[in-house]
Design an enzyme around this catalytic site. Structure first.
Site, PDB file in Angstrom:
ATOM      1  CG  ASP A 124      25.603  18.535  -5.650  1.00 50.12           C
ATOM      2  OD1 ASP A 124      24.786  18.195  -6.524  1.00 50.12           O
ATOM      3  OD2 ASP A 124      26.765  18.894  -5.914  1.00 50.12           O
ATOM      4  CG  ASP A 183      24.820  16.762 -11.222  1.00 46.94           C
ATOM      5  OD1 ASP A 183      25.170  17.863 -11.665  1.00 46.94           O
ATOM      6  OD2 ASP A 183      25.263  16.281 -10.175  1.00 46.94           O
TER       7      ASP A 183
END
Length: 420
Positions: A308, A261
Site C-alpha cells: 500500500d 485488493d
C-alpha cells in the site's frame, strides 16, 4: 512513516533515472503497460499459493474459500484428498513432505533412509524471515551508504589507502545458443543473457555489516521498531528502483491492483490469512496501546502493508519525474512549473485518512488501495484538466530509456513492418 517513504523514494527515483540517462544506460526491469495488465493476475497466483500453504490447519479451507457453493460431497472429497476434513479440523497436512513421499516408496528403498527429514511450515517460515530481514538490511545499507562513506573518508585510513573503496562486479551469464564455455564472456550481447548481476564496493560491505545488526535484532526480538526500520528501507528502495515506463502503465497497474485488493479482502479470507501467517517485516506497525503498556511491551498494533506504500509510491515517483521533465531537457526553457508530485502526495494522505475513518466507523480492517487508488489517480488527472496538460500527462512515457526484452524488440520490428 508512509509519507516519508513516498517523498524520499520519489526524490531518489528521479535522481536514479537522471543518473542512468547521464551515463547513457538503459533502465532494467521497468513495468510496461503489458506487464502492468498481467501484474494483478500474477500477484493473485502468488497470494493464493501462499494461502494454500498457510490455511490448511483451519476448518476445511476449501469451504471457507467459496466451497459452500459446491455440493457438499465434492467439497468434502476435495478436502479429504488434500488432507483436511471436518473430522480432522485442528490438524495440518500431517508429517513433513519427505515422510509423505517415503510412505509411497518401496520398503527396500526406505530401509536405506530410516530417518526421513521433515520439511515443515515452521522451517519455511524461519527461512522466509531470515531472507526478508537480510534483504531489508541490504536496502537499509544502500540508503545509509552515503553516511558511511562520509565517515570513512574522514578517517585517516582513507588518505593512506587509495584502494580502500574497491569496486566489485559479480555476474552469472548464460549463452542463448550453443558455444564453448570459455566463449560466453566475449560473446555478443544478443547471444548471451545475464542471470545475475551484482555491483558493490567496500563501503557497501561495511554499511551492510553494521546494518545487519537491525536484522539480527528483529529475528531475536520481533520488535515493532526494527520491523519499521526494515519496512521503511524496503519501501524507499522499492520506490527508487521499481520503474514505471509510462503514465498509462501506472494507471493500469493501480486499476488492476484496486480490483485485486478489493476482491481478496472482501470476497475471501485469503489476504487476511496470508498477512497473519507471515511473521516477517512486510508491513509498518504502530502500537495503539503505547501510552498504556509503553513502547517495549505494546502488543496491539495498527498496520499498513508495504504494498500500500510501494505501489502508489512508484506511481507518485513517476509524477515527480514528469514535474522535473527528466526525459526532455529542452522543455525546461520557458516551461511553467508543475506540482503533480505535491498534489498526489496530498491525495495519498487524503486516501489514508479516508481509510482510517472508514476502518474506525465499521470497526474492521480495510483494503487501503480501495481508497488510495481513486485519490492518487483521479485527483492528478483532474488537476491536469484544469491546467490544460491532460494529454501531456496521459501520454507521458519513458520507454525510450528502458532495456527491451527480445519479445519487445520483436514486437517493435513487427509493428514497423506493418506501418511500412
Amino acid at each position: 512513516m508512509s509519507l516519508l517513504c513516498i517523498i524520499l523514494g520519489g526524490i531518489r527515483s528521479a535522481r536514479y533515472v537522471k543518473r542512468m540517462i547521464s551515463k547513457k544506460k538503459l533502465i532494467e526491469g521497468s513495468i510496461t503497460v503489458k506487464e502492468a495488465k498481467k501484474f494483478p493476475i500474477t500477484a493473485s497466483c502468488v497470494l493464493f499459493g501462499l494461502y494454500l500453504f498457510f490455511k490448511p490447519d483451519g476448518k476445511a479451507w476449501l469451504m471457507s474459500l467459496g466451497g459452500t457453493y459446491l455440493p457438499s460431497q465434492y467439497s468434502l472429497m476435495i478436502n479429504k484428498t488434500l488432507g483436511t476434513s471436518e473430522s480432522n479440523a485442528t490438524t495440518s497436512f500431517g508429517p513433513g513432505i519427505f515422510k509423505k513421499i517415503g510412505s509411497y516408496l518401496p520398503e527396500h528403498i526406505v530401509e536405506f533412509f530410516p530417518e526421513m527429514p521433515e520439511l515443515k511450515k515452521e522451517y519455511f517460515m524461519k527461512f522466509l524471515l531470515y531472507m526478508i530481514c537480510f534483504q531489508g538490511c541490504v536496502a537499509l545499507a544502500n540508503l545509509l551508504k552515503p553516511v558511511f562513506s562520509r565517515i570513512l573518508r574522514l578517517l585517516p585510513i582513507g588518505d593512506h589507502w587509495p584502494r580502500f573503496n574497491t569496486p566489485y562486479f559479480v555476474s552469472w551469464k548464460k549463452g542463448n545458443k550453443e558455444m564453448d564455455s570459455d566463449d560466453v564472456e566475449d560473446a555478443p550481447k544478443k547471444d548471451t543473457e545475464y542471470l545475475l548481476k551484482i555491483d558493490f564496493d567496500t563501503h557497501d560491505l561495511i554499511a551492510l555489516f553494521f546494518c545487519l545488526s537491525v536484522g539480527i535484532s528483529h529475528v531475536m526480538q520481533r520488535h515493532w521498531i526494527t520491523n519499521n526500520i526494515i519496512g521503511i528501507a524496503f519501501s524507499i528502495y522499492g520506490i527508487e528502483y521499481l520503474h514505471l515506463s509510462s503514465f498509462k502503465a501506472g494507471s493500469f497497474l493501480l486499476a488492476g491492483l484496486f480490483v485485486y485488493d478489493v476482491f481478496w479482502v472482501f470476497a475471501t479470507d485469503v489476504m487476511t490469512s496470508v498477512a497473519k501467517g507471515i511473521d516477517a517485516p512486510i508491513l509498518l506497525q504502530f502500537p495503539q496501546d503505547i501510552f498504556i503498556n509503553g513502547w517495549k511491551d505494546a502488543k496491539k498494533h495498527s498496520m499498513l502493508g508495504l504494498g500500500d506504500i510501494v505501489i502508489p509510491g512508484i506511481f507518485i515517483a513517476l509524477l515527480r519525474r514528469f514535474d522535473l521533465r527528466v526525459i526532455d531537457k529542452a522543455e525546461h526553457k520557458n516551461a511553467k512549473s508543475r506540482f503533480y508530485f505535491h498534489v498526489t502526495i496530498i491525495s495519498y494522505a487524503l486516501g489514508l485518512f479516508i481509510t482510517m475513518g472508514v476502518m474506525h466507523y465499521f470497526k474492521a480492517a480495510q483494503p487501503a488501495l480501495l481508497y488510495l487508488v481513486p485519490c492518487c489517480l483521479v485527483i492528478p488527472l483532474t488537476f491536469s484538466l484544469i491546467r490544460g496538460e491532460f494529454s501531456a500527462l496521459w501520454n507521458y512515457n519513458e520507454e525510450q530509456f528502458i532495456e527491451k526484452t527480445d519479445e519487445q524488440k520483436k514486437e517493435k520490428v513487427d509493428s514497423k513492418k506493418k506501418n511500412n
